[in-house]
Design a protein around this motif. Structure first.
Motif, PDB file in Angstrom:
ATOM      1  N   ILE A  91       0.865  -1.177   0.000  1.00 10.17           N
ATOM      2  CA  ILE A  91       0.000   0.000   0.000  1.00 10.17           C
ATOM      3  C   ILE A  91       0.898   1.222   0.000  1.00 10.17           C
ATOM      4  N   VAL A  92       0.606   2.192  -0.862  1.00 10.39           N
ATOM      5  CA  VAL A  92       1.366   3.438  -0.881  1.00 10.39           C
ATOM      6  C   VAL A  92       0.775   4.382   0.160  1.00 10.39           C
ATOM      7  N   LEU A  93       1.627   4.885   1.045  1.00 14.28           N
ATOM      8  CA  LEU A  93       1.201   5.880   2.023  1.00 14.28           C
ATOM      9  C   LEU A  93       1.408   7.265   1.415  1.00 14.28           C
ATOM     10  N   PRO A  94       0.440   8.166   1.548  1.00 14.45           N
ATOM     11  CA  PRO A  94       0.571   9.495   0.943  1.00 14.45           C
ATOM     12  C   PRO A  94       1.838  10.217   1.425  1.00 14.45           C
ATOM     13  N   GLN A  95       2.541  10.857   0.491  1.00 18.66           N
ATOM     14  CA  GLN A  95       3.803  11.523   0.796  1.00 18.66           C
ATOM     15  C   GLN A  95       3.645  12.567   1.898  1.00 18.66           C
TER      16      GLN A  95
END
Length: 150
Positions: A91-95
């Motif tokens: 899952i990509v975590l928001p920058q």
């Protein structure tokens, strides 16, 4: 139901590999979309999208707490992003959230919180645990909660 602590690391692209126990729960519920957010920007919350939608529906139906709900939704929208689990269970975590919560290039702790997952900077989380002891009052409160019948 998400439970337990799973130490992990966020990769250089901001991706978190979902712990296998959590991945199995998501698969059994046929969930591959999540909402990643925070209220204060100090740690990430990962909600299975159907659970997040239930929360939004509860807030929309609550006219008594309109201002608090508006603030909550503004904050969770600011930090939030809908994401999909990739083929490697990441899952990509928001920058913006990674930077605020100190989640870039550090060890993290991934904690099950029943209906969602929290991702904390491990060092900060352990320091907070040591600084905030579980008091005798906390123990009494927990005993009272556990004695209650539905």
């Amino acid at each position: 139901m998400f439970r337990g602590n799973h130490p992990a690391k966020i990769d250089e692209k901001g991706r978190l590999k979902l712990p296998s126990a959590f991945k199995q729960l998501a698969e059994s519920a046929q969930v591959n979309e999540f909402y990643v957010t925070s209220v204060e920007g100090d740690f990430a919350q990962i909600w299975p999208l159907p659970e997040w939608q239930k929360r939004e529906d509860q807030l929309a139906a609550s006219s008594e707490f309109e201002e608090a709900a508006r603030k909550y939704l503004a904050r969770t929208s600011y930090w939030g992003q809908q994401v999909e689990l990739d083929a490697q269970s990441r899952i990509v975590l928001p920058q913006l959230l990674r930077k605020s919560a100190g989640l870039d290039d550090v060890e993290v702790t991934v904690i099950g919180m029943r209906d969602h997952i929290e991702v904390h900077n491990r060092q900060k989380f352990e320091a907070a645990l040591q600084a905030e002891s579980f008091t005798a009052d906390d123990r009494r409160t927990m005993a009272e909660l556990l004695r209650r019948k539905d």
